[in-house]
Design a protein around this motif. Structure first.
Motif, PDB file in Angstrom:
ATOM      1  N   ILE A  19       0.843  -1.202   0.000  1.00  0.00           N
ATOM      2  CA  ILE A  19       0.000   0.000   0.000  1.00  0.00           C
ATOM      3  C   ILE A  19       0.875   1.248   0.000  1.00  0.00           C
ATOM      4  O   ILE A  19       0.593   2.227  -0.709  1.00  0.00           O
ATOM      5  N   ILE A  20       1.946   1.220   0.783  1.00  0.00           N
ATOM      6  CA  ILE A  20       2.861   2.367   0.825  1.00  0.00           C
ATOM      7  C   ILE A  20       3.475   2.601  -0.552  1.00  0.00           C
ATOM      8  O   ILE A  20       3.595   3.740  -1.016  1.00  0.00           O
ATOM      9  N   LEU A  21       3.842   1.526  -1.237  1.00  0.00           N
ATOM     10  CA  LEU A  21       4.433   1.664  -2.569  1.00  0.00           C
ATOM     11  C   LEU A  21       3.416   2.179  -3.576  1.00  0.00           C
ATOM     12  O   LEU A  21       3.749   2.993  -4.442  1.00  0.00           O
ATOM     13  N   PHE A  22       2.163   1.731  -3.481  1.00  0.00           N
ATOM     14  CA  PHE A  22       1.118   2.240  -4.365  1.00  0.00           C
ATOM     15  C   PHE A  22       0.938   3.745  -4.163  1.00  0.00           C
ATOM     16  O   PHE A  22       0.800   4.507  -5.127  1.00  0.00           O
ATOM     17  N   VAL A  23       0.929   4.182  -2.898  1.00  0.00           N
ATOM     18  CA  VAL A  23       0.758   5.608  -2.604  1.00  0.00           C
ATOM     19  C   VAL A  23       1.959   6.409  -3.104  1.00  0.00           C
ATOM     20  O   VAL A  23       1.807   7.493  -3.684  1.00  0.00           O
ATOM     21  N   LEU A  24       3.170   5.892  -2.890  1.00  0.00           N
ATOM     22  CA  LEU A  24       4.361   6.598  -3.351  1.00  0.00           C
ATOM     23  C   LEU A  24       4.393   6.707  -4.874  1.00  0.00           C
ATOM     24  O   LEU A  24       4.815   7.729  -5.424  1.00  0.00           O
ATOM     25  N   ASN A  25       3.951   5.669  -5.562  1.00  0.00           N
ATOM     26  CA  ASN A  25       3.873   5.743  -7.023  1.00  0.00           C
ATOM     27  C   ASN A  25       2.862   6.797  -7.465  1.00  0.00           C
ATOM     28  O   ASN A  25       3.075   7.501  -8.459  1.00  0.00           O
ATOM     29  N   PHE A  26       1.764   6.905  -6.711  1.00  0.00           N
ATOM     30  CA  PHE A  26       0.785   7.960  -7.018  1.00  0.00           C
ATOM     31  C   PHE A  26       1.409   9.340  -6.840  1.00  0.00           C
ATOM     32  O   PHE A  26       1.248  10.224  -7.687  1.00  0.00           O
ATOM     33  N   ILE A  72      -5.071   3.442  -3.556  1.00  0.00           N
ATOM     34  CA  ILE A  72      -5.164   2.517  -2.416  1.00  0.00           C
ATOM     35  C   ILE A  72      -6.096   1.356  -2.754  1.00  0.00           C
ATOM     36  O   ILE A  72      -5.804   0.190  -2.448  1.00  0.00           O
ATOM     37  N   LEU A  73      -7.224   1.672  -3.412  1.00  0.00           N
ATOM     38  CA  LEU A  73      -8.148   0.603  -3.803  1.00  0.00           C
ATOM     39  C   LEU A  73      -7.501  -0.354  -4.794  1.00  0.00           C
ATOM     40  O   LEU A  73      -7.839  -1.545  -4.826  1.00  0.00           O
ATOM     41  N   ALA A  74      -6.555   0.175  -5.609  1.00  0.00           N
ATOM     42  CA  ALA A  74      -5.889  -0.685  -6.587  1.00  0.00           C
ATOM     43  C   ALA A  74      -5.144  -1.821  -5.904  1.00  0.00           C
ATOM     44  O   ALA A  74      -5.028  -2.923  -6.461  1.00  0.00           O
ATOM     45  N   TYR A  75      -4.626  -1.567  -4.702  1.00  0.00           N
ATOM     46  CA  TYR A  75      -3.941  -2.629  -3.966  1.00  0.00           C
ATOM     47  C   TYR A  75      -4.899  -3.776  -3.655  1.00  0.00           C
ATOM     48  O   TYR A  75      -4.562  -4.953  -3.820  1.00  0.00           O
ATOM     49  N   HIS A 118      11.827  -0.263  -0.664  1.00  0.00           N
ATOM     50  CA  HIS A 118      11.719  -1.716  -0.528  1.00  0.00           C
ATOM     51  C   HIS A 118      12.638  -2.225   0.583  1.00  0.00           C
ATOM     52  O   HIS A 118      12.260  -3.111   1.360  1.00  0.00           O
ATOM     53  N   GLN A 119      13.850  -1.670   0.647  1.00  0.00           N
ATOM     54  CA  GLN A 119      14.783  -2.110   1.677  1.00  0.00           C
ATOM     55  C   GLN A 119      14.267  -1.776   3.070  1.00  0.00           C
ATOM     56  O   GLN A 119      14.412  -2.572   4.006  1.00  0.00           O
ATOM     57  N   LEU A 120      13.651  -0.601   3.224  1.00  0.00           N
ATOM     58  CA  LEU A 120      13.086  -0.231   4.523  1.00  0.00           C
ATOM     59  C   LEU A 120      11.930  -1.146   4.913  1.00  0.00           C
ATOM     60  O   LEU A 120      11.754  -1.481   6.089  1.00  0.00           O
ATOM     61  N   LEU A 121      11.145  -1.564   3.913  1.00  0.00           N
ATOM     62  CA  LEU A 121       9.977  -2.403   4.181  1.00  0.00           C
ATOM     63  C   LEU A 121      10.313  -3.888   4.203  1.00  0.00           C
ATOM     64  O   LEU A 121       9.459  -4.708   4.540  1.00  0.00           O
ATOM     65  N   GLY A 122      11.538  -4.247   3.797  1.00  0.00           N
ATOM     66  CA  GLY A 122      11.939  -5.649   3.798  1.00  0.00           C
ATOM     67  C   GLY A 122      11.292  -6.472   2.704  1.00  0.00           C
ATOM     68  O   GLY A 122      11.027  -7.666   2.893  1.00  0.00           O
ATOM     69  N   VAL A 123      11.023  -5.851   1.536  1.00  0.00           N
ATOM     70  CA  VAL A 123      10.409  -6.559   0.416  1.00  0.00           C
ATOM     71  C   VAL A 123      11.216  -6.278  -0.846  1.00  0.00           C
ATOM     72  O   VAL A 123      12.139  -5.453  -0.850  1.00  0.00           O
ATOM     73  N   VAL A 124      10.866  -6.963  -1.931  1.00  0.00           N
ATOM     74  CA  VAL A 124      11.465  -6.732  -3.242  1.00  0.00           C
ATOM     75  C   VAL A 124      10.336  -6.658  -4.263  1.00  0.00           C
ATOM     76  O   VAL A 124       9.191  -7.027  -3.976  1.00  0.00           O
ATOM     77  N   SER A 125      10.655  -6.169  -5.451  1.00  0.00           N
ATOM     78  CA  SER A 125       9.683  -6.178  -6.547  1.00  0.00           C
ATOM     79  C   SER A 125      10.118  -7.196  -7.589  1.00  0.00           C
ATOM     80  O   SER A 125      11.311  -7.470  -7.753  1.00  0.00           O
ATOM     81  N   LEU A 126       9.137  -7.747  -8.283  1.00  0.00           N
ATOM     82  CA  LEU A 126       9.386  -8.739  -9.328  1.00  0.00           C
ATOM     83  C   LEU A 126       8.878  -8.157 -10.641  1.00  0.00           C
ATOM     84  O   LEU A 126       7.685  -7.869 -10.779  1.00  0.00           O
ATOM     85  N   GLU A 137       6.134  -6.286 -18.792  1.00  0.00           N
ATOM     86  CA  GLU A 137       4.761  -6.748 -18.970  1.00  0.00           C
ATOM     87  C   GLU A 137       3.971  -6.565 -17.679  1.00  0.00           C
ATOM     88  O   GLU A 137       2.887  -5.998 -17.676  1.00  0.00           O
ATOM     89  N   VAL A 138       4.504  -7.056 -16.585  1.00  0.00           N
ATOM     90  CA  VAL A 138       3.858  -6.898 -15.285  1.00  0.00           C
ATOM     91  C   VAL A 138       4.931  -6.598 -14.247  1.00  0.00           C
ATOM     92  O   VAL A 138       6.108  -6.932 -14.419  1.00  0.00           O
ATOM     93  N   SER A 139       4.507  -5.967 -13.177  1.00  0.00           N
ATOM     94  CA  SER A 139       5.403  -5.689 -12.060  1.00  0.00           C
ATOM     95  C   SER A 139       4.640  -5.929 -10.769  1.00  0.00           C
ATOM     96  O   SER A 139       3.633  -5.266 -10.507  1.00  0.00           O
ATOM     97  N   ILE A 140       5.096  -6.894 -10.010  1.00  0.00           N
ATOM     98  CA  ILE A 140       4.543  -7.130  -8.681  1.00  0.00           C
ATOM     99  C   ILE A 140       5.402  -6.318  -7.719  1.00  0.00           C
ATOM    100  O   ILE A 140       6.571  -6.625  -7.501  1.00  0.00           O
ATOM    101  N   GLN A 141       4.823  -5.263  -7.149  1.00  0.00           N
ATOM    102  CA  GLN A 141       5.627  -4.236  -6.497  1.00  0.00           C
ATOM    103  C   GLN A 141       6.209  -4.655  -5.160  1.00  0.00           C
ATOM    104  O   GLN A 141       7.253  -4.143  -4.758  1.00  0.00           O
ATOM    105  N   ALA A 142       5.565  -5.553  -4.448  1.00  0.00           N
ATOM    106  CA  ALA A 142       6.067  -5.923  -3.122  1.00  0.00           C
ATOM    107  C   ALA A 142       5.864  -7.416  -2.893  1.00  0.00           C
ATOM    108  O   ALA A 142       4.739  -7.913  -2.957  1.00  0.00           O
ATOM    109  N   LEU A 143       6.971  -8.113  -2.662  1.00  0.00           N
ATOM    110  CA  LEU A 143       6.936  -9.536  -2.343  1.00  0.00           C
ATOM    111  C   LEU A 143       7.988  -9.829  -1.289  1.00  0.00           C
ATOM    112  O   LEU A 143       9.029  -9.164  -1.235  1.00  0.00           O
TER     113      LEU A 143
END
Length: 496
Positions: A19-26, A72-75, A118-126, A137-143
């Motif tokens: 959700i934080i990444l979705f908001v930051l992208n916005f 936010i709803l997109a998440y 991503h490093q602060l949140l402890g996740v990566v994007s694919l 083609e696609v980007s999964i922002q947080a995994l």
């Protein structure tokens, strides 16, 4: 989930941190698209505003709030999973919903990236690309890192067990090359600083033009009055030019170091893996079967330092100008040889055929510049009475002709058992290595100029772009075409 709990086989959302990444992208999109309005709002915040301006600001804020809500709803409307063990399925969208299905065999690149957030949140994007897409083609922002690595390995090697997967971004295997900070500094010095300078000038000019259009020059002029920039003299302009060049060099070097920090190329059982980046850490995996050709380039500065820019060309979509290239910004000749041996291990063969472009290529490519330069010189001399400019124009035409002949003399090609090698360029040299089993088509073309001299150009098409052998004698061109198509047809090696 599968029995190991890593690769999702039922629809699932990303972690809540997405959700934080979705908001930051916005916010990023908002700043990119509406920064002139934001600047006007800030500059006029202390001034009395009309009713129309207040309504406009309120409408902008309301639109921004609605967009933020939708981000936010997109998440909550984003789901992904692996279907039947060989297809990635993604459902997304709030009002306009989409369903994306990517069969594993169509996937070209799988990147694991980790920016500062991503490093602060402890996740990566694919990030996933196919040969037919214009970008990712696609980007999964947080995994979770374990899930991202397991999905990457499952996509690249369907059926691979998730247990025991190495979750570090840096893969194990044989390290082919690594660039130190000193190497990256030298690479940064060899980049195109003029392009950076033009970008700086364009950005600053665009900023003031947009600001003056939105606010009016009468509001900006008082801010510049009393400063040297209001009526700059010659000395100040020279100082600005030198400062601009120095700033361009600093920014270019800093960009190279930050983007490619810790760059290492690894060879492992799955192919090649490239890791790089300081703030934005990423890993790109290259499957050997999907590398269509290798190219390495130098320029005068790189030659002085013994450096080459190495490029892996992969399958590209049909639209012109799009590429699927992954590159190393600088490496030594020994590194190039080791990479060639890792990607195309049997490329060292004595050439069966070799040659150069015909001398007519120099006149064919340089004559138009000579004619245009001569016509401009005559017009400047006879029509305007400017002998100095006329001489310069004629000199440019002669230099263009000389450059065309120099390019022709330096063009060289070799055809060995299974590989085509091409070298071309005058000041910047390019070397290309193409395995023949990657050839999709070989087309002979004759212009009227070539036809009158018994010449033709051979265009060798691959899924990663074309290689051109220009101005060959027609008999040689037909012979090379036959060899290319015969070798490609008889090869048992899959081209993808």
């Amino acid at each position: 989930m599968n029995k190991h709990g890593l690769i999702p086989d039922v629809p699932r959302r990303q972690p809540r941190s997405a959700i934080i990444l979705f908001v930051l992208n916005f916010v990023k999109r908002l700043l990119k698209g509406a920064w002139p309005i934001i600047l006007v709002f800030l500059f006029r915040a202390g001034n009395e505003q009309s009713k129309q301006e207040l309504l406009t600001n309120a409408a902008v804020l309301m639109a921004g709030g609605v967009s933020l809500l939708f981000s936010i709803l997109a998440y909550f409307r984003y789901f992904f999973h692996i279907e039947d063990g060989h297809t990635l399925v993604i459902r997304q969208g709030v009002l306009n919903r989409s369903l994306t299905r990517l069969p594993f065999e169509r996937i070209q690149n799988v990147r694991i990236a980790q920016g500062p957030v991503h490093q602060l949140l402890g996740v990566v994007s694919l990030e996933i690309e196919t040969a037919g897409s214009k970008g990712q083609e696609v980007s999964i922002q947080a995994l979770e890192r374990e899930v991202a690595v397991a999905m990457r390995d499952g996509i690249l090697e369907p059926g691979r067990r998730a247990e025991g997967v190495e979750v570090a971004l840096e893969p194990k295997g044989h390290r082919i090359l690594q660039l130190s900070t000193k190497d990256l500094f030298l690479v940064g010095l060899t980049q195109n600083h003029l392009a950076t300078a033009v970008l700086i000038v364009g950005t600053v000019s665009g900023f003031f033009f947009t600001l003056s259009s939105a606010m009016g020059w009468k509001d900006i002029a008082p801010l510049l009055e009393g400063t040297p920039f209001y009526e700059p003299g010659l000395l100040l302009l020279l100082a600005l030019g030198v400062g601009l060049l120095a700033l361009s060099v600093v920014l270019t070097v800093a960009q190279v170091v930050l983007r490619h920090f810790g760059l290492a190329l690894w060879e492992n059982e799955r192919g090649l893996s490239l890791t790089e980046g300081l703030l934005n850490r990423k890993e790109v995996h290259l499957q050997r079967s999907k590398v269509q050709k290798l190219a390495w380039r130098d320029n005068p500065l790189r030659r002085m330092l013994g450096l080459f820019r190495l490029t892996f060309s992969q399958a590209t979509p049909g639209e012109a100008g799009l590429s699927r290239n992954v590159g190393v910004p600088g490496c030594r000749a020994t590194d190039v040889r080791e990479v060639c041996a890792a990607v195309f291990p049997d490329a060292e063969h004595e050439p069966a055929l070799s040659g150069r472009a015909h001398a007519a290529m120099g006149w064919a490519n340089g004559r138009y510049g000579l004619l245009i330069g001569g016509a401009a010189a005559a017009g400047l001399w006879l029509g305007v009475g400017q002998p100095m400019l006329s001489a310069v124009s004629a000199g440019v035409g002669v230099l263009g002709l000389a450059y065309a002949y120099a390019y022709q003399r330096k063009f060289k090609w070799q055809l060995s058992d299974g590989y085509l090698y091409v070298r071309h360029g005058v000041f910047a040299h390019t070397y290309e290595l193409l395995p023949l089993y990657k050839v999709q088509a070989a087309v002979l073309r004759e212009s009227w100029f070539q036809r009158s001299r018994g010449l033709a150009s051979l265009i060798v098409h691959t899924a990663g772009g074309a290689v051109v052998l220009p101005f060959l004698p027609l008999a040689i061109g037909m012979q090379v075409q036959d060899v290319l198509l015969y070798q490609a047809e008889r090869s048992k090696t899959a081209w993808m």
